[in-house]
Design a protein around this motif. Sequence first.
Motif, PDB file in Angstrom:
ATOM      1  N   ALA A  15      34.848  31.634  51.723  1.00  0.00           N
ATOM      2  CA  ALA A  15      36.191  31.369  51.202  1.00  0.00           C
ATOM      3  C   ALA A  15      36.207  31.398  49.671  1.00  0.00           C
ATOM      4  CB  ALA A  15      36.695  30.019  51.703  1.00  0.00           C
ATOM      5  N   GLU A  16      35.160  30.901  49.056  1.00  0.00           N
ATOM      6  CA  GLU A  16      35.077  30.900  47.591  1.00  0.00           C
ATOM      7  C   GLU A  16      34.962  32.334  47.063  1.00  0.00           C
ATOM      8  OE1 GLU A  16      31.890  29.458  44.249  1.00  0.00           O
ATOM      9  OE2 GLU A  16      32.240  28.108  45.949  1.00  0.00           O
ATOM     10  N   VAL A  17      34.133  33.138  47.700  1.00  0.00           N
ATOM     11  CA  VAL A  17      33.965  34.538  47.289  1.00  0.00           C
ATOM     12  C   VAL A  17      35.275  35.302  47.524  1.00  0.00           C
ATOM     13  CG1 VAL A  17      32.639  36.652  47.595  1.00  0.00           C
ATOM     14  CG2 VAL A  17      31.500  34.431  47.826  1.00  0.00           C
ATOM     15  N   ASN A  18      35.927  35.026  48.646  1.00  0.00           N
ATOM     16  CA  ASN A  18      37.206  35.676  48.951  1.00  0.00           C
ATOM     17  C   ASN A  18      38.244  35.372  47.872  1.00  0.00           C
ATOM     18  OD1 ASN A  18      38.934  37.247  50.595  1.00  0.00           O
ATOM     19  ND2 ASN A  18      39.847  35.381  51.399  1.00  0.00           N
ATOM     20  N   GLU A  19      38.280  34.155  47.402  1.00  0.00           N
ATOM     21  CA  GLU A  19      39.220  33.792  46.333  1.00  0.00           C
ATOM     22  C   GLU A  19      38.919  34.586  45.065  1.00  0.00           C
ATOM     23  OE1 GLU A  19      42.052  31.961  46.108  1.00  0.00           O
ATOM     24  OE2 GLU A  19      41.861  32.005  48.288  1.00  0.00           O
ATOM     25  N   GLU A  20      37.641  34.798  44.786  1.00  0.00           N
ATOM     26  CA  GLU A  20      37.277  35.575  43.599  1.00  0.00           C
ATOM     27  C   GLU A  20      37.688  37.038  43.761  1.00  0.00           C
ATOM     28  OE1 GLU A  20      33.437  36.376  40.732  1.00  0.00           O
ATOM     29  OE2 GLU A  20      33.408  34.632  42.078  1.00  0.00           O
ATOM     30  N   ILE A  21      37.553  37.561  44.971  1.00  0.00           N
ATOM     31  CA  ILE A  21      37.996  38.937  45.243  1.00  0.00           C
ATOM     32  C   ILE A  21      39.507  39.041  45.046  1.00  0.00           C
ATOM     33  CG2 ILE A  21      38.282  40.682  47.048  1.00  0.00           C
ATOM     34  CD1 ILE A  21      35.556  39.670  48.192  1.00  0.00           C
ATOM     35  N   ARG A  22      40.245  38.093  45.588  1.00  0.00           N
ATOM     36  CA  ARG A  22      41.703  38.095  45.423  1.00  0.00           C
ATOM     37  C   ARG A  22      42.095  38.004  43.948  1.00  0.00           C
ATOM     38  NH1 ARG A  22      44.858  36.583  50.099  1.00  0.00           N
ATOM     39  NH2 ARG A  22      43.488  36.339  51.890  1.00  0.00           N
ATOM     40  N   ALA A  23      41.407  37.162  43.209  1.00  0.00           N
ATOM     41  CA  ALA A  23      41.702  36.998  41.784  1.00  0.00           C
ATOM     42  C   ALA A  23      41.438  38.303  41.025  1.00  0.00           C
ATOM     43  CB  ALA A  23      40.864  35.867  41.196  1.00  0.00           C
ATOM     44  N   LEU A  24      40.374  38.993  41.397  1.00  0.00           N
ATOM     45  CA  LEU A  24      40.072  40.283  40.765  1.00  0.00           C
ATOM     46  C   LEU A  24      41.209  41.269  41.007  1.00  0.00           C
ATOM     47  CD1 LEU A  24      38.142  42.272  39.331  1.00  0.00           C
ATOM     48  CD2 LEU A  24      37.108  42.697  41.583  1.00  0.00           C
ATOM     49  N   TRP A  25      41.675  41.370  42.234  1.00  0.00           N
ATOM     50  CA  TRP A  25      42.776  42.293  42.548  1.00  0.00           C
ATOM     51  C   TRP A  25      44.045  41.905  41.793  1.00  0.00           C
ATOM     52  CZ3 TRP A  25      42.398  46.945  44.262  1.00  0.00           C
ATOM     53  CH2 TRP A  25      41.342  47.314  45.084  1.00  0.00           C
ATOM     54  N   LEU A  26      44.332  40.612  41.720  1.00  0.00           N
ATOM     55  CA  LEU A  26      45.531  40.174  40.996  1.00  0.00           C
ATOM     56  C   LEU A  26      45.415  40.464  39.507  1.00  0.00           C
ATOM     57  CD1 LEU A  26      46.280  36.774  42.761  1.00  0.00           C
ATOM     58  CD2 LEU A  26      47.659  38.860  42.831  1.00  0.00           C
ATOM     59  N   ARG A  27      44.235  40.197  38.956  1.00  0.00           N
ATOM     60  CA  ARG A  27      43.991  40.411  37.534  1.00  0.00           C
ATOM     61  C   ARG A  27      44.146  41.877  37.149  1.00  0.00           C
ATOM     62  NH1 ARG A  27      39.241  37.857  37.746  1.00  0.00           N
ATOM     63  NH2 ARG A  27      38.011  39.746  37.645  1.00  0.00           N
ATOM     64  N   THR A  28      43.779  42.773  38.053  1.00  0.00           N
ATOM     65  CA  THR A  28      43.791  44.202  37.736  1.00  0.00           C
ATOM     66  C   THR A  28      45.066  44.904  38.177  1.00  0.00           C
ATOM     67  OG1 THR A  28      42.712  44.810  39.810  1.00  0.00           O
ATOM     68  CG2 THR A  28      41.283  44.318  37.918  1.00  0.00           C
ATOM     69  N   GLY A  29      45.945  44.183  38.808  1.00  0.00           N
ATOM     70  CA  GLY A  29      47.180  44.792  39.287  1.00  0.00           C
ATOM     71  C   GLY A  29      46.967  45.756  40.440  1.00  0.00           C
ATOM     72  N   GLY A  30      45.865  45.592  41.149  1.00  0.00           N
ATOM     73  CA  GLY A  30      45.592  46.434  42.310  1.00  0.00           C
ATOM     74  C   GLY A  30      44.867  47.726  42.003  1.00  0.00           C
ATOM     75  N   TYR A  31      44.515  47.942  40.740  1.00  0.00           N
ATOM     76  CA  TYR A  31      43.789  49.145  40.352  1.00  0.00           C
ATOM     77  C   TYR A  31      42.488  48.729  39.692  1.00  0.00           C
ATOM     78  CZ  TYR A  31      42.361  53.378  37.995  1.00  0.00           C
ATOM     79  OH  TYR A  31      41.628  54.448  37.562  1.00  0.00           O
ATOM     80  N   LEU A  32      41.367  49.218  40.220  1.00  0.00           N
ATOM     81  CA  LEU A  32      40.065  48.849  39.683  1.00  0.00           C
ATOM     82  C   LEU A  32      39.477  49.991  38.867  1.00  0.00           C
ATOM     83  CD1 LEU A  32      38.478  47.200  42.856  1.00  0.00           C
ATOM     84  CD2 LEU A  32      39.655  46.076  40.965  1.00  0.00           C
ATOM     85  N   ARG A  33      39.106  49.691  37.629  1.00  0.00           N
ATOM     86  CA  ARG A  33      38.355  50.642  36.822  1.00  0.00           C
ATOM     87  C   ARG A  33      36.928  50.686  37.375  1.00  0.00           C
ATOM     88  NH1 ARG A  33      40.763  47.611  32.132  1.00  0.00           N
ATOM     89  NH2 ARG A  33      38.778  46.570  32.237  1.00  0.00           N
ATOM     90  N   PRO A  34      36.147  51.676  37.007  1.00  0.00           N
ATOM     91  CA  PRO A  34      34.798  51.813  37.577  1.00  0.00           C
ATOM     92  C   PRO A  34      33.937  50.545  37.468  1.00  0.00           C
ATOM     93  CG  PRO A  34      35.367  53.817  36.419  1.00  0.00           C
ATOM     94  CD  PRO A  34      36.473  52.827  36.147  1.00  0.00           C
ATOM     95  N   GLU A  35      33.966  49.877  36.326  1.00  0.00           N
ATOM     96  CA  GLU A  35      33.152  48.661  36.183  1.00  0.00           C
ATOM     97  C   GLU A  35      33.693  47.524  37.050  1.00  0.00           C
ATOM     98  OE1 GLU A  35      36.131  48.540  32.788  1.00  0.00           O
ATOM     99  OE2 GLU A  35      34.861  50.073  33.665  1.00  0.00           O
ATOM    100  N   GLN A  36      34.997  47.484  37.223  1.00  0.00           N
ATOM    101  CA  GLN A  36      35.589  46.474  38.093  1.00  0.00           C
ATOM    102  C   GLN A  36      35.292  46.789  39.554  1.00  0.00           C
ATOM    103  OE1 GLN A  36      39.450  47.176  36.465  1.00  0.00           O
ATOM    104  NE2 GLN A  36      39.491  45.178  35.421  1.00  0.00           N
ATOM    105  N   HIS A  37      35.210  48.062  39.886  1.00  0.00           N
ATOM    106  CA  HIS A  37      34.889  48.451  41.252  1.00  0.00           C
ATOM    107  C   HIS A  37      33.467  48.016  41.598  1.00  0.00           C
ATOM    108  CE1 HIS A  37      34.534  50.845  44.910  1.00  0.00           C
ATOM    109  NE2 HIS A  37      35.849  50.757  44.936  1.00  0.00           N
ATOM    110  N   LEU A  38      32.557  48.102  40.642  1.00  0.00           N
ATOM    111  CA  LEU A  38      31.189  47.624  40.863  1.00  0.00           C
ATOM    112  C   LEU A  38      31.180  46.118  41.129  1.00  0.00           C
ATOM    113  CD1 LEU A  38      29.188  49.643  38.177  1.00  0.00           C
ATOM    114  CD2 LEU A  38      29.167  49.957  40.661  1.00  0.00           C
TER     115      LEU A  38
END
Length: 61
Positions: A15-38
């Motif tokens: 659940a903690e890791v899932n929250e971090e994944i969700r935060a990443l998607w929100l922070r990036t607006g749904g688009y991941l640059r290559p370093e964010q994709h890693l």
Amino acid sequence: MTTTPDTPNRPRPAAEVNEEIRALWLRTGGYLRPEQHLEYEKLVAEWAEATSEAASHSSAV
């Protein structure tokens, strides 16, 4: 995964890791640059490990 010197190196709860994944998607607006994709790939692998470990613990009971 961050640890402190007095904290054992153990997986975080899924659940903690899932929250971090969700935060990443929100922070990036749904688009991941290559370093964010890693970062995303690492988080997904960590989440999979956490869910696998949780499943093995629940089936052992």
